[in-house]
Design a protein around this motif. Structure first.
Motif, PDB file in Angstrom:
ATOM      1  N   PHE A 256     -15.465  -2.469  25.281  1.00 59.80           N
ATOM      2  CA  PHE A 256     -14.127  -2.986  24.995  1.00 59.80           C
ATOM      3  C   PHE A 256     -14.238  -4.039  23.904  1.00 59.80           C
ATOM      4  N   GLY A 257     -13.271  -4.035  22.974  1.00 58.55           N
ATOM      5  CA  GLY A 257     -13.275  -5.056  21.940  1.00 58.55           C
ATOM      6  C   GLY A 257     -12.287  -4.756  20.837  1.00 58.55           C
ATOM      7  N   VAL A 258     -12.310  -5.597  19.814  1.00 56.61           N
ATOM      8  CA  VAL A 258     -11.480  -5.402  18.630  1.00 56.61           C
ATOM      9  C   VAL A 258     -12.154  -4.355  17.747  1.00 56.61           C
ATOM     10  N   GLY A 259     -11.406  -3.343  17.341  1.00 52.26           N
ATOM     11  CA  GLY A 259     -11.957  -2.283  16.509  1.00 52.26           C
ATOM     12  C   GLY A 259     -11.931  -2.640  15.036  1.00 52.26           C
ATOM     13  N   ASP A 260     -12.022  -1.616  14.202  1.00 53.96           N
ATOM     14  CA  ASP A 260     -12.030  -1.811  12.756  1.00 53.96           C
ATOM     15  C   ASP A 260     -10.616  -2.075  12.245  1.00 53.96           C
ATOM     16  N   LEU A 261     -10.448  -3.160  11.482  1.00 56.99           N
ATOM     17  CA  LEU A 261      -9.142  -3.513  10.928  1.00 56.99           C
ATOM     18  C   LEU A 261      -8.741  -2.528   9.830  1.00 56.99           C
ATOM     19  N   ILE A 262      -7.424  -2.387   9.647  1.00 57.51           N
ATOM     20  CA  ILE A 262      -6.870  -1.560   8.568  1.00 57.51           C
ATOM     21  C   ILE A 262      -5.956  -2.441   7.729  1.00 57.51           C
ATOM     22  N   ILE A 263      -6.158  -2.405   6.409  1.00 58.92           N
ATOM     23  CA  ILE A 263      -5.298  -3.175   5.510  1.00 58.92           C
ATOM     24  C   ILE A 263      -4.797  -2.270   4.392  1.00 58.92           C
ATOM     25  N   ASP A 264      -3.631  -2.593   3.885  1.00 59.31           N
ATOM     26  CA  ASP A 264      -3.083  -1.915   2.706  1.00 59.31           C
ATOM     27  C   ASP A 264      -2.161  -2.904   2.003  1.00 59.31           C
ATOM     28  N   PRO A 265      -2.621  -3.491   0.897  1.00 62.86           N
ATOM     29  CA  PRO A 265      -1.809  -4.493   0.202  1.00 62.86           C
ATOM     30  C   PRO A 265      -0.838  -3.901  -0.808  1.00 62.86           C
ATOM     31  N   PHE A 266      -0.840  -2.568  -0.951  1.00 61.99           N
ATOM     32  CA  PHE A 266      -0.020  -1.980  -2.021  1.00 61.99           C
ATOM     33  C   PHE A 266       0.604  -0.678  -1.545  1.00 61.99           C
ATOM     34  N   ILE A 267       1.777  -0.794  -0.900  1.00 60.96           N
ATOM     35  CA  ILE A 267       2.551   0.348  -0.413  1.00 60.96           C
ATOM     36  C   ILE A 267       3.837   0.424  -1.223  1.00 60.96           C
ATOM     37  N   LEU A 268       4.216   1.626  -1.629  1.00 64.44           N
ATOM     38  CA  LEU A 268       5.445   1.825  -2.393  1.00 64.44           C
ATOM     39  C   LEU A 268       6.343   2.822  -1.663  1.00 64.44           C
ATOM     40  N   GLY A 269       7.645   2.488  -1.588  1.00 65.20           N
ATOM     41  CA  GLY A 269       8.589   3.365  -0.913  1.00 65.20           C
ATOM     42  C   GLY A 269       9.832   3.627  -1.745  1.00 65.20           C
ATOM     43  N   TRP A 270      10.167   4.914  -1.927  1.00 65.51           N
ATOM     44  CA  TRP A 270      11.364   5.338  -2.665  1.00 65.51           C
ATOM     45  C   TRP A 270      12.379   5.923  -1.684  1.00 65.51           C
ATOM     46  N   HIS A 271      13.659   5.837  -2.035  1.00 67.12           N
ATOM     47  CA  HIS A 271      14.724   6.322  -1.162  1.00 67.12           C
ATOM     48  C   HIS A 271      15.759   7.103  -1.970  1.00 67.12           C
ATOM     49  N   GLY A 272      16.247   8.208  -1.388  1.00 68.40           N
ATOM     50  CA  GLY A 272      17.369   8.962  -1.934  1.00 68.40           C
ATOM     51  C   GLY A 272      18.422   9.145  -0.860  1.00 68.40           C
ATOM     52  N   LYS A 273      19.426   9.953  -1.140  1.00 68.54           N
ATOM     53  CA  LYS A 273      20.499  10.141  -0.170  1.00 68.54           C
ATOM     54  C   LYS A 273      19.985  10.753   1.132  1.00 68.54           C
ATOM     55  N   ASN A 274      19.187  11.800   1.026  1.00 66.30           N
ATOM     56  CA  ASN A 274      18.680  12.486   2.213  1.00 66.30           C
ATOM     57  C   ASN A 274      17.151  12.518   2.291  1.00 66.30           C
ATOM     58  N   TRP A 275      16.481  11.813   1.389  1.00 64.23           N
ATOM     59  CA  TRP A 275      15.028  11.881   1.370  1.00 64.23           C
ATOM     60  C   TRP A 275      14.409  10.490   1.198  1.00 64.23           C
ATOM     61  N   HIS A 276      13.179  10.377   1.631  1.00 67.67           N
ATOM     62  CA  HIS A 276      12.406   9.141   1.505  1.00 67.67           C
ATOM     63  C   HIS A 276      10.950   9.522   1.232  1.00 67.67           C
ATOM     64  N   VAL A 277      10.268   8.753   0.391  1.00 67.55           N
ATOM     65  CA  VAL A 277       8.860   8.983   0.063  1.00 67.55           C
ATOM     66  C   VAL A 277       8.128   7.644   0.076  1.00 67.55           C
ATOM     67  N   THR A 278       6.959   7.628   0.694  1.00 68.62           N
ATOM     68  CA  THR A 278       6.131   6.423   0.731  1.00 68.62           C
ATOM     69  C   THR A 278       4.688   6.789   0.379  1.00 68.62           C
ATOM     70  N   THR A 279       4.037   5.959  -0.437  1.00 68.67           N
ATOM     71  CA  THR A 279       2.629   6.159  -0.774  1.00 68.67           C
ATOM     72  C   THR A 279       1.868   4.854  -0.530  1.00 68.67           C
ATOM     73  N   GLY A 280       0.550   4.983  -0.379  1.00 70.41           N
ATOM     74  CA  GLY A 280      -0.276   3.801  -0.173  1.00 70.41           C
ATOM     75  C   GLY A 280      -1.743   4.169  -0.153  1.00 70.41           C
ATOM     76  N   LEU A 281      -2.591   3.171   0.060  1.00 66.29           N
ATOM     77  CA  LEU A 281      -4.029   3.362   0.201  1.00 66.29           C
ATOM     78  C   LEU A 281      -4.507   2.479   1.342  1.00 66.29           C
ATOM     79  N   ASP A 282      -4.677   3.067   2.522  1.00 69.53           N
ATOM     80  CA  ASP A 282      -5.174   2.320   3.668  1.00 69.53           C
ATOM     81  C   ASP A 282      -6.693   2.165   3.563  1.00 69.53           C
ATOM     82  N   ILE A 283      -7.176   0.967   3.891  1.00 73.75           N
ATOM     83  CA  ILE A 283      -8.598   0.658   3.833  1.00 73.75           C
ATOM     84  C   ILE A 283      -9.048   0.235   5.227  1.00 73.75           C
ATOM     85  N   TYR A 284     -10.034   0.952   5.782  1.00 74.36           N
ATOM     86  CA  TYR A 284     -10.577   0.661   7.106  1.00 74.36           C
ATOM     87  C   TYR A 284     -11.820  -0.202   6.932  1.00 74.36           C
TER      88      TYR A 284
END
Length: 318
Positions: free
Chosen positions: A144-172
């Motif tokens: 039992f313990g704290v596992g590996d942290l995940i960080i992502d300092p650069f996430i981008l999200g776009w929005h439209g009327k019926n759609w949404h898109v998000t991109t990023g780079l998660d680092i473990y």
């Protein structure tokens, strides 16, 4: 190096599954991971807890601060080989993970997308036991313990009327405890870099189609000289929204795309994992909170544990 782990060699088929299980048990550290193990790679587990995301996964929330809690229970009673057969005669794995996630979405825009950042902190309890074959004794271990942290300092999200898109780079980040002599570990002792592309389509009538696509690049575990292969995986949801309720079916697909390597040589013909999981899910929105409950059953499994996952997710918007 033990003879069973000599480069580019595999157990003689005549020796049967017991010899192959011996080779796997000797060659892997069974680092069973930050959350429900969902890949082949080292120890039959990968960094990302497949199936974690569901409704509206492509929709970055409005500017503000958010807290999410992912509580999951994974149980597997078999470990499958590359033919889908049981690798160990007696195997059981239980992983309970409570993962805390903080998200900040800013008003600052880049190319029309809102910029955001997030941090995951997983608390993990792993219990595993296995028996290769008679007359071998049953091995058990728990951590039992704290596992590996995940960080992502650069996430981008776009929005439209019926759609949404998000991109990023998660680092473990390999912050969790790891010992190559343990059968169970809460950390994996290597970095993972995971580009992400997520999208959501929500019709005017309430029909939702969502998916989160990921591709993992893993560094070498220098304690074991094991290089986990690259991984493609996605979470998916087909749902319907009515009032505060969201109902649907979802799960994940996973396919390892490059070979695992031990001491620079392909391990057990690559030891490439695959899995497909599906199950029901439901979400309820209440004021600035959301509650999600879902169940996922794994099938078409190779080179990894086969089991089921129960999730409860909580979201709070500050």
């Amino acid at each position: 190096m033990p003879e069973s782990l000599a480069p580019a060699r595999r157990p003689d088929p005549a020796t049967g599954s017991s010899a192959r299980a011996l080779c796997v048990a000797a060659g892997l550290t069974a680092a069973l991971g930050l959350a429900p193990p969902v890949a082949a790679t080292e120890g039959g587990g990968g960094h990302y807890p497949n199936g974690a995301e569901d409704f509206m996964v492509g929709a970055l929330p409005p500017p503000g601060n958010y807290f999410l809690n992912y509580l999951s229970w994974y149980n597997a009673s078999s470990f499958r080989d590359d033919s889908g057969e049981r690798l160990f005669t007696d195997f059981n794995l239980n992983v309970v993970a409570d993962t805390l996630r903080l998200i900040h979405v800013s008003k600052f825009q880049i190319l029309g997308a809102n910029w955001a950042a997030h941090l995951f902190v997983p608390l993990v309890n792993v219990e595993v036991s296995r028996r290769i074959a008679a007359p071998f004794a049953r091995e058990t271990d728990s951590r039992f313990g704290v596992g590996d942290l995940i960080i992502d300092p650069f996430i981008l999200g776009w929005h439209g009327k019926n759609w949404h898109v998000t991109t990023g780079l998660d680092i473990y980040v390999p912050t969790g405890d790891f010992n190559q002599h343990n059968l169970a570990n809460v950390g994996r002792n290597y970095w993972t870099f995971e580009p992400i592309f997520a999208f959501t389509y929500l019709s005017d009538g309430g029909l939702e189609l969502s998916a989160k696509l990921m591709y993992d690049f893993n560094t070498e575990n220098h304690d074991t000289n094991y290089q986990s292969g690259q991984e493609f995986h996605l979470d998916y949801t087909v749902g319907y929204h009515t009032g505060p309720w969201s109902l649907g079916v979802g799960g994940y697909y996973y396919q390892q795309t490059t070979d695992d390597e031990l001491n620079g040589y392909s391990f057990l013909n690559g030891f490439r994992g695959q899995v497909f999981a599906v199950g029901p899910q439901v979400k309820y929105d209440y004021r600035n909170m959301a509650f999600t409950l879902k169940y996922q059953a794994e099938t078409q499994v190779e080179n990894r544990p086969q089991g089921n996952t129960l999730w409860f997710k909580f979201l709070y918007a500050f």
